[in-house]
Scaffold this motif. Structure first.
Motif, PDB file in Angstrom:
ATOM      1  N   ARG A  65       1.051  -1.285   0.084  1.00 52.45           N
ATOM      2  CA  ARG A  65      -0.092   0.080   0.116  1.00 52.45           C
ATOM      3  C   ARG A  65       0.794   1.150   0.013  1.00 52.45           C
ATOM      4  N   ASN A  66       1.996   1.171  -0.509  1.00 54.34           N
ATOM      5  CA  ASN A  66       3.003   2.260  -0.678  1.00 54.34           C
ATOM      6  C   ASN A  66       3.551   2.951   0.739  1.00 54.34           C
ATOM      7  N   ILE A  67       3.431   2.027   1.791  1.00 60.95           N
ATOM      8  CA  ILE A  67       3.967   2.872   3.084  1.00 60.95           C
ATOM      9  C   ILE A  67       5.250   2.160   3.216  1.00 60.95           C
ATOM     10  N   ASN A  68       6.247   2.843   3.486  1.00 61.67           N
ATOM     11  CA  ASN A  68       7.590   2.566   3.650  1.00 61.67           C
ATOM     12  C   ASN A  68       7.805   1.880   5.190  1.00 61.67           C
ATOM     13  N   ALA A  69       7.838   0.555   4.997  1.00 60.14           N
ATOM     14  CA  ALA A  69       7.932  -0.039   6.380  1.00 60.14           C
ATOM     15  C   ALA A  69       9.009  -0.965   6.542  1.00 60.14           C
ATOM     16  N   VAL A  70       9.491  -1.091   7.926  1.00 62.12           N
ATOM     17  CA  VAL A  70      10.624  -2.103   7.981  1.00 62.12           C
ATOM     18  C   VAL A  70      10.381  -2.748   9.381  1.00 62.12           C
ATOM     19  N   GLU A  71      11.029  -4.161   9.089  1.00 62.98           N
ATOM     20  CA  GLU A  71      10.876  -4.969  10.417  1.00 62.98           C
ATOM     21  C   GLU A  71      11.950  -4.552  11.504  1.00 62.98           C
ATOM     22  N   SER A  72      11.517  -4.731  12.694  1.00 61.70           N
ATOM     23  CA  SER A  72      12.456  -4.294  13.762  1.00 61.70           C
ATOM     24  C   SER A  72      13.647  -5.212  14.044  1.00 61.70           C
ATOM     25  N   THR A  73      13.466  -6.400  13.408  1.00 59.43           N
ATOM     26  CA  THR A  73      14.502  -7.345  13.492  1.00 59.43           C
ATOM     27  C   THR A  73      15.629  -6.723  12.642  1.00 59.43           C
TER      28      THR A  73
END
Length: 211
Positions: A65-73
């Protein structure tokens, strides 16, 4: 500071559920749309595999959905979530992720676990019409003599919250949703169903665009 402590209070359910249901949600009316520059997805659990699976699945849905997301790991040390942190340590963590460009966090936490009991056999609604006590007693004595007449299962009350971490208090909490996960069994299926429910609710409330 309490909101920041909640941010770290992430839990992870390590099993999947045979069913789940959305209980309630709250949206900050002052936040019209959720458009973070960089979103951190955090899962806190001793089960590293479960944490990775959850974070990767939720991140994937946001990225679609074009949201820049990153895993905390990929950002926080695995050991960070394994011990209780002081407020100063939490503040330092927030400063660190802010400097790395993160302005929002999405978290999920188990608020409680409830045990319930159900019958294996279907409840007979005609029981009240039986005229003879003997027949009634004969039918329902299985409650005591069948070792598996009752099925004990667990309901996980899970809460997902979204925060802007650099906003004032009236705009920091964006959204909270509560779901019940019933009778968990496997990791992947539970995570997929749970993430799907959360994303669908965010879409319905028009906080994020549909894919």
């Amino acid at each position: 500071m309490k909101k920041i402590i909640i941010l770290i209070g992430i839990v992870f359910f390590v099993t999947s559920c045979s069913s789940n249901r959305f209980v309630d949600s709250w949206r900050n009316k002052e936040v019209l749309t959720f458009k973070p520059n960089k979103l951190l997805v955090i899962g806190m659990t001793d089960n590293v595999t479960a944490r990775r699976v959850f974070e990767e699945e939720l991140r994937r849905e946001f990225v679609i959905r074009n949201i820049n997301a990153v895993e905390s790991t990929n950002v926080l040390d695995i050991e960070f979530t394994k011990s209780k942190k002081s407020e100063n340590e939490i503040d330092e963590m927030i400063k660190t992720i802010s400097k790395a460009g993160f302005d929002a966090v999405v978290i999920s936490t188990v608020k409680g676990v409830e045990k319930r009991r159900s019958y294996y056999d279907n409840y007979n609604t005609l029981g009240y019409r039986w005229a003879r006590f003997g027949r009634y007693y004969y039918w329902y004595q299985d409650i005591y003599f069948k070792p598996h007449y009752y099925d004990v299962y667990k309901i996980y009350h899970v809460e997902t919250s979204i925060y802007y971490i650099n906003e004032q208090d009236n705009k920091s909490l964006v959204w909270v949703g509560a779901l019940d996960l019933v009778n968990p069994q496997t990791i992947n299926e539970t995570i997929n169903k749970y993430v799907s429910k959360v994303i669908k609710q965010l879409e319905n409330e028009k906080l994020i665009p549909k894919d």
